[in-house]
Design a protein around this motif. Structure first.
Motif, PDB file in Angstrom:
ATOM      1  N   SER A 138       0.807  -1.215   0.000  1.00  0.00           N
ATOM      2  CA  SER A 138       0.000   0.000   0.000  1.00  0.00           C
ATOM      3  C   SER A 138       0.841   1.266   0.000  1.00  0.00           C
ATOM      4  N   LEU A 139       1.980   1.259   0.706  1.00  0.00           N
ATOM      5  CA  LEU A 139       2.808   2.459   0.742  1.00  0.00           C
ATOM      6  C   LEU A 139       3.386   2.769  -0.629  1.00  0.00           C
ATOM      7  N   ALA A 140       3.819   1.727  -1.346  1.00  0.00           N
ATOM      8  CA  ALA A 140       4.345   1.934  -2.694  1.00  0.00           C
ATOM      9  C   ALA A 140       3.238   2.431  -3.630  1.00  0.00           C
TER      10      ALA A 140
ATOM     11  N   PHE B 197      -3.612   1.837   5.217  1.00  0.00           N
ATOM     12  CA  PHE B 197      -4.096   1.306   6.492  1.00  0.00           C
ATOM     13  C   PHE B 197      -2.970   0.920   7.443  1.00  0.00           C
ATOM     14  N   GLU B 198      -1.755   1.400   7.157  1.00  0.00           N
ATOM     15  CA  GLU B 198      -0.621   0.986   7.976  1.00  0.00           C
ATOM     16  C   GLU B 198      -0.737   1.400   9.433  1.00  0.00           C
ATOM     17  N   LEU B 199      -1.365   2.538   9.719  1.00  0.00           N
ATOM     18  CA  LEU B 199      -1.535   2.968  11.105  1.00  0.00           C
ATOM     19  C   LEU B 199      -2.932   2.641  11.635  1.00  0.00           C
TER      20      LEU B 199
ATOM     21  N   PHE C  36       1.438  -0.857  17.812  1.00  0.00           N
ATOM     22  CA  PHE C  36       1.581   0.481  18.396  1.00  0.00           C
ATOM     23  C   PHE C  36       2.950   0.563  19.049  1.00  0.00           C
ATOM     24  N   SER C  37       3.969   0.707  18.223  1.00  0.00           N
ATOM     25  CA  SER C  37       5.327   0.852  18.730  1.00  0.00           C
ATOM     26  C   SER C  37       5.988   2.004  18.003  1.00  0.00           C
ATOM     27  N   ALA C  38       6.935   2.636  18.674  1.00  0.00           N
ATOM     28  CA  ALA C  38       7.650   3.747  18.054  1.00  0.00           C
ATOM     29  C   ALA C  38       8.393   3.283  16.810  1.00  0.00           C
ATOM     30  N   THR C  39       8.955   2.088  16.875  1.00  0.00           N
ATOM     31  CA  THR C  39       9.700   1.553  15.734  1.00  0.00           C
ATOM     32  C   THR C  39       8.802   1.373  14.525  1.00  0.00           C
ATOM     33  N   TYR C  40       7.617   0.809  14.746  1.00  0.00           N
ATOM     34  CA  TYR C  40       6.708   0.574  13.625  1.00  0.00           C
ATOM     35  C   TYR C  40       6.237   1.894  13.025  1.00  0.00           C
ATOM     36  N   ILE C  41       5.852   2.845  13.850  1.00  0.00           N
ATOM     37  CA  ILE C  41       5.380   4.126  13.333  1.00  0.00           C
ATOM     38  C   ILE C  41       6.490   4.817  12.549  1.00  0.00           C
ATOM     39  N   ARG C  42       7.692   4.828  13.119  1.00  0.00           N
ATOM     40  CA  ARG C  42       8.817   5.461  12.420  1.00  0.00           C
ATOM     41  C   ARG C  42       9.091   4.762  11.092  1.00  0.00           C
ATOM     42  N   ASN C  43       9.176   3.431  11.104  1.00  0.00           N
ATOM     43  CA  ASN C  43       9.488   2.700   9.878  1.00  0.00           C
ATOM     44  C   ASN C  43       8.429   2.928   8.814  1.00  0.00           C
ATOM     45  N   THR C  44       7.158   2.981   9.218  1.00  0.00           N
ATOM     46  CA  THR C  44       6.073   3.197   8.269  1.00  0.00           C
ATOM     47  C   THR C  44       6.192   4.563   7.596  1.00  0.00           C
TER      48      THR C  44
ATOM     49  N   LEU D  75       7.416   5.455   3.611  1.00  0.00           N
ATOM     50  CA  LEU D  75       6.633   6.269   2.689  1.00  0.00           C
ATOM     51  C   LEU D  75       7.425   7.489   2.236  1.00  0.00           C
ATOM     52  N   GLU D  76       8.091   8.157   3.160  1.00  0.00           N
ATOM     53  CA  GLU D  76       8.856   9.357   2.813  1.00  0.00           C
ATOM     54  C   GLU D  76       9.920   9.045   1.759  1.00  0.00           C
ATOM     55  N   ALA D  77      10.496   7.842   1.827  1.00  0.00           N
ATOM     56  CA  ALA D  77      11.549   7.471   0.880  1.00  0.00           C
ATOM     57  C   ALA D  77      10.998   7.274  -0.530  1.00  0.00           C
TER      58      ALA D  77
END
Length: 537
Positions: A276-278, A295-297, A302-310, A314-316
């Motif tokens: 979905s992000l791609a 729907f990733e979030l 609910f972890s900082a790592t998952y939110i950051r990685n998601t 996408l930003e990349a």
């Protein structure tokens, strides 16, 4: 002056009209109910409203099965009611976005009624029809999200038709240029009325693989997806051919060309694909959708790592595209239940709002989040969602997040004077608007304080984002706009946290956001449980 970029960094308040306010006492919310509560919505400090479908429909999927794209279902009111709603919202400086369900219609739509009669009528090719295999079985192995085969036999034509959702939601054939032209003409009808944006339901489902190739199987360990029951066979496949086809990109270009005739109108696409992000990055690249959300979030992680990685993933990929984030909507368990792990506290509710509204992008906030509502407990005998009824008890469906808004603590929570279409959760009455209005420490007032503060922070609305290396459960990033930097740090746990932030020794904490504020002195950060810190750096 007309601000054609109003949507960048906007907070969009989603209204599920069936459950907002009932004014004609039939147990179902309506457009006059939305009008009556628009002053309340404006008081929240949001920028726009998104109204879920209110079009004429048999309501098999509660409005996402449209029988007439250009009329209001009598259950919700009239076209005149919509015009009044639009005028009132605009007078309050609220933009209005509406749902558009383009990929499929109801089987009660006039187009489908004609198409199914025979293989030679004028609309014979307006839906996805296919012959049976020699043994009479479906044309291929495609599955419907709501369970079972995605193909339904139609004896009038002696063929199967495709439905990615309910059997009563046949898929349009977007390979037919007449279909695309008719769909865009329906969109134009609402743009001419003055709507400010379109939320595009299941927008990556418009096209199907013309060769009708089978979807390949998915290994058991990879059978994950938002909202899927553990025993839903939909998760058993890679959905490579029944959605997200390359032809859709050209159609998005056609749609954008139409939107360009209405300079302030925007598109927000709902995207659920194998990656979905791609897809979100691809659909917002170039002259296509203004915004996309996936729907990733909206899952359970609910972890900082998952939110950051998601967000970083996408930003990349997203380049010049613009994301829209959401942590709750009408299709998933409410976030305080999903991420609260039994601790649905006001502090967590305010932290989650601040966190998602501080990410780069726009934000969709679902009605009731400003009150800190949890998932309602709806017994099986009261279920209305066909998805939940089919997969009960492993998956209880979407009714628990769709129960009526609690305006007061009366028998039917001020939503109606008669029994509503879904039962009121008694726990919600203690969170009613009337109670929270009188409590300065309520989630509602916390929501308003943060929105008012955020509106004065250009870095949070329009800036770029850079994440910092912090241990769980701390999420930290810097937003920057026109040389101004804002540090945002969130403690995702109820336990206090201490850490060192190198390079931020001179950061100056910001006040006024209303959250439980941490302290930062010479780079030493102290955060209370479910606390946050914003600082100028």
């Amino acid at each position: 002056m007309i601000d054609a970029s109003w949507w960048r960094g906007a907070v969009i308040y989603q209204i599920y009209p069936r459950s907002f306010l009932d004014t004609n006492q039939d147990g179902v919310g309506d457009l006059p109910g939305i009008i009556q509560r628009l002053d309340y919505v404006a008081s929240l400090g949001v920028d726009a409203i998104w109204i879920a479908p209110f079009f004429r429909s048999p309501m098999a999927d509660f409005g996402y099965d449209i029988a007439d794209y250009r009329d209001v279902d009598p259950l919700f009111g009239t076209l005149d009611d919509f015009d009044r709603l639009l005028a009132k919202a605009h007078s309050l400086n609220l933009k209005v976005m509406i749902d558009q369900v383009l990929s499929h219609t109801s089987d009660q739509h006039a187009w489908f009624k004609e198409s199914r009669e025979n293989q030679t009528n004028d609309k014979a090719d307006w839906y996805v029809w296919a012959d049976a295999k020699p043994d009479g079985s479906a044309p291929n192995n495609w599955l419907a999200i709501f369970g079972g085969s995605a193909w339904q036999w139609e004896p009038r034509r002696g063929q199967y038709y495709l439905h990615n959702f309910l059997a009563s939601q046949p898929d349009l054939n977007f390979h037919n240029p007449q279909v695309r032209a008719a769909v865009l003409d329906n969109v134009r009808f609402w743009l001419d009325k003055g709507v400010d944006g379109l939320r595009l339901d299941a927008i990556n489902f418009c096209f199907h693989d013309a060769q009708l190739r089978d979807n390949p199987p998915k290994p058991k360990e990879k059978r994950v997806g938002r909202g899927f029951s553990p025993d839903n066979p939909y998760a058993f496949q890679y959905h490579l051919y029944n959605n997200t086809q390359p032809e859709n990109l050209a159609f998005l270009g056609e749609l954008r060309a139409l939107l360009d005739l209405y300079p302030t109108a925007v598109t927000l696409g709902e995207i659920s694909s194998e990656d979905s992000l791609a897809t979100m990055a691809e659909y917002t690249h170039g002259h296509r959708l203004h915004m996309g959300y996936s729907f990733e979030l909206l899952g359970s992680d609910f972890s900082a790592t998952y939110i950051r990685n998601t967000v970083e993933q996408l930003e990349a990929q997203v380049s010049e595209g613009w994301p829209c984030w959401s942590i709750s909507n009408h299709d998933v368990e409410r976030v305080l239940t999903r991420w609260g792990n039994g601790n649905a506290s006001p502090r967590l509710a305010n932290l989650l709002t601040a966190m998602v509204c501080s990410l780069r992008g726009s934000v969709c906030v679902y009605q009731g989040e400003e009150l800190g509502l949890t998932e309602a407990n709806v017994p099986f005998e009261s279920l209305r969602d066909p998805y939940g009824i089919t997969f009960w008890p492993n998956f209880k469906g979407r009714d628990g997040c769709r129960t009526p808004m609690p305006w007061d603590d009366s028998a039917f929570a001020g939503f109606s004077k008669v029994a509503p279409w879904l039962p009121i959760d008694e726990a919600h009455k203690a969170l009613a608007v009337t109670h929270q209005e009188t409590d300065p420490d309520s989630v509602l007032h916390g929501f308003r304080r943060f929105m008012q503060w955020r509106a004065a922070q250009p870095a949070l609305r329009r800036g770029g984002i850079r994440f910092l290396d912090t241990p769980e459960p701390v999420l930290a990033f810097v937003r920057e706009h026109d040389g101004a930097q804002v540090l945002a740090v969130f403690n995702l746990s109820k336990q206090p946290q201490s850490l060192t932030l190198k390079g931020f020794e001179g950061a100056q904490p910001l006040s006024g956001h209303g959250l439980d504020q941490g302290s930062l002195e010479l780079g030493q950060l102290q955060l209370p449980g479910h606390g946050a810190l914003f600082a100028r750096c």
